[in-house]
Design a protein around this motif. Structure first.
Motif, mmCIF file in Angstrom:
data_model
loop_
_atom_site.group_PDB
_atom_site.id
_atom_site.type_symbol
_atom_site.label_atom_id
_atom_site.label_comp_id
_atom_site.label_asym_id
_atom_site.label_seq_id
_atom_site.Cartn_x
_atom_site.Cartn_y
_atom_site.Cartn_z
ATOM 1 N N GLY A 201 2.065 11.259 -13.218
ATOM 2 C CA GLY A 201 3.072 10.480 -12.803
ATOM 3 C C GLY A 201 2.904 9.370 -11.752
ATOM 4 N N TRP A 202 2.234 9.487 -10.686
ATOM 5 C CA TRP A 202 2.090 8.498 -9.763
ATOM 6 C C TRP A 202 0.563 8.687 -9.081
ATOM 7 C CZ3 TRP A 202 5.766 4.609 -8.648
ATOM 8 C CH2 TRP A 202 6.770 5.104 -9.301
ATOM 9 N N LEU A 203 0.179 7.445 -8.746
ATOM 10 C CA LEU A 203 -1.013 7.381 -8.019
ATOM 11 C C LEU A 203 -0.724 6.712 -6.597
ATOM 12 C CD1 LEU A 203 -3.607 5.715 -10.107
ATOM 13 C CD2 LEU A 203 -3.272 8.106 -9.890
ATOM 14 N N HIS A 204 -1.109 7.630 -5.487
ATOM 15 C CA HIS A 204 -0.837 7.348 -4.073
ATOM 16 C C HIS A 204 -1.934 6.772 -3.381
ATOM 17 C CE1 HIS A 204 2.025 10.505 -5.352
ATOM 18 N NE2 HIS A 204 2.879 9.452 -4.959
ATOM 19 N N LEU A 205 -1.949 5.330 -3.402
ATOM 20 C CA LEU A 205 -3.146 4.699 -2.670
ATOM 21 C C LEU A 205 -2.874 4.651 -1.146
ATOM 22 C CD1 LEU A 205 -3.415 1.968 -5.662
ATOM 23 C CD2 LEU A 205 -4.540 4.297 -5.598
ATOM 24 N N PRO A 206 -4.195 4.709 -0.475
ATOM 25 C CA PRO A 206 -4.007 4.154 0.952
ATOM 26 C C PRO A 206 -3.866 2.635 1.057
ATOM 27 C CG PRO A 206 -6.387 4.386 0.104
ATOM 28 C CD PRO A 206 -5.511 4.890 -1.009
ATOM 29 N N VAL A 207 -3.289 2.196 2.148
ATOM 30 C CA VAL A 207 -3.009 0.836 2.434
ATOM 31 C C VAL A 207 -4.096 -0.068 2.149
ATOM 32 C CG1 VAL A 207 -2.224 -0.774 4.160
ATOM 33 C CG2 VAL A 207 -1.119 1.474 3.862
ATOM 34 N N LEU B 24 -2.981 -6.080 -6.009
ATOM 35 C CA LEU B 24 -2.219 -5.237 -4.976
ATOM 36 C C LEU B 24 -1.975 -5.983 -3.744
ATOM 37 C CD1 LEU B 24 -3.903 -1.738 -5.032
ATOM 38 C CD2 LEU B 24 -1.741 -2.515 -6.344
ATOM 39 N N ASP B 25 -2.474 -7.213 -3.656
ATOM 40 C CA ASP B 25 -2.522 -7.963 -2.069
ATOM 41 C C ASP B 25 -0.994 -8.231 -2.021
ATOM 42 O OD1 ASP B 25 -3.547 -9.583 -0.292
ATOM 43 O OD2 ASP B 25 -3.104 -11.465 -1.298
ATOM 44 N N GLY B 26 -0.743 -7.940 -0.846
ATOM 45 C CA GLY B 26 0.837 -7.894 -0.227
ATOM 46 C C GLY B 26 1.581 -6.885 -0.588
ATOM 47 N N ARG B 27 1.048 -6.043 -1.142
ATOM 48 C CA ARG B 27 1.819 -4.492 -1.420
ATOM 49 C C ARG B 27 1.976 -4.074 -0.086
ATOM 50 N NH1 ARG B 27 2.920 -2.008 -6.577
ATOM 51 N NH2 ARG B 27 3.788 -0.482 -5.179
ATOM 52 N N GLU B 28 3.097 -3.591 0.148
ATOM 53 C CA GLU B 28 3.475 -2.508 1.467
ATOM 54 C C GLU B 28 3.662 -1.254 1.167
ATOM 55 O OE1 GLU B 28 3.660 -3.774 4.643
ATOM 56 O OE2 GLU B 28 3.113 -5.681 3.917
ATOM 57 N N PRO B 29 3.372 -0.227 1.921
ATOM 58 C CA PRO B 29 3.562 1.115 1.499
ATOM 59 C C PRO B 29 4.908 1.565 1.301
ATOM 60 C CG PRO B 29 2.392 0.778 3.702
ATOM 61 C CD PRO B 29 2.948 -0.378 3.151
ATOM 62 N N ARG C 163 1.299 5.231 2.259
ATOM 63 C CA ARG C 163 0.774 5.234 0.652
ATOM 64 C C ARG C 163 1.432 4.202 0.033
ATOM 65 N NH1 ARG C 163 -4.229 7.837 0.157
ATOM 66 N NH2 ARG C 163 -4.037 9.482 1.569
ATOM 67 N N ILE C 164 0.755 3.533 -1.152
ATOM 68 C CA ILE C 164 1.249 2.516 -1.978
ATOM 69 C C ILE C 164 1.422 3.376 -3.047
ATOM 70 C CG2 ILE C 164 0.796 0.443 -3.248
ATOM 71 C CD1 ILE C 164 -0.716 -0.745 -0.810
ATOM 72 N N ALA C 165 2.538 3.518 -3.672
ATOM 73 C CA ALA C 165 2.787 4.202 -5.079
ATOM 74 C C ALA C 165 2.534 3.384 -6.161
ATOM 75 C CB ALA C 165 4.077 4.978 -4.797
#
Length: 163
Positions: free
Chosen positions: A34-40, A49-54, A63-65
């Motif tokens: 379902g989801w990957l939970h990436l560190p900031v 992903l530039d500019g993505r907030e958790p 985490r960024i989902a």
């Protein structure tokens, strides 16, 4: 971060952390892709992903989902019928390193890396580990750059194709 890099390179995502192993009537690995939970800090490695907030906090860590399967570069894969095992470990230096492990060494590494919740399956987890580690596998010592670690994963898959 490494699962995201691998997915962007065209590898299927079976699961981020946990996989269910079915031994009978034949080997199957079931995932929940379902989801990957990436560190900031994943934003440092992936331009998109530039500019993505958790989006959430897991065990106290922001985490960024990212939904697996939501992008063409993230193929979701709920079941696999073949397996090769690669355990992850921190790099001793920043350079990633792939090392081949024999069956016994791989079993030890897999047992050492078990989540405490695996105790729920203490009657069968040893059998699953023995089957998965039966032909040996790899340990990937991951550095800080997922792209460089991905080169090692590509080498691992090249070895599988050549075998």
């Amino acid at each position: 971060t490494l699962a995201y890099a691998a997915a962007r390179a065209g590898y299927g995502v079976l699961a981020e952390e946990r996989v269910t192993v079915q031994l009978e009537p034949r080997l199957r690995l079931w995932g929940t892709p379902g989801w990957l939970h990436l560190p900031v800090d994943a934003t440092d490695h992936f331009e998109e992903l530039d500019g993505r907030e958790p989006d959430l906090v897991i065990r106290g860590t922001p985490r960024i989902a990212i939904r697996a399967g939501s992008l063409d570069a993230l193929p979701a894969m709920p079941v696999a019928q073949r397996a090769a095992v690669c355990v992850l470990a921190p790099a001793m230096e920043d350079e990633p390193m792939l090392e081949t492990l024999g069956s016994d060494e791989l079993q030890e590494a897999m047992i050492a890396g078990l989540d405490p919740s695996a105790d729920l399956f203490s009657d069968s987890i040893g059998d699953a580990i023995a089957v998965l580690a039966g032909h040996g596998g790899w340990r990937l010592r991951v550095g800080s750059d997922p792209h460089r670690a991905l080169d090692q994963i590509n080498a691992m898959f090249d070895a599988l194709v050549d075998a």
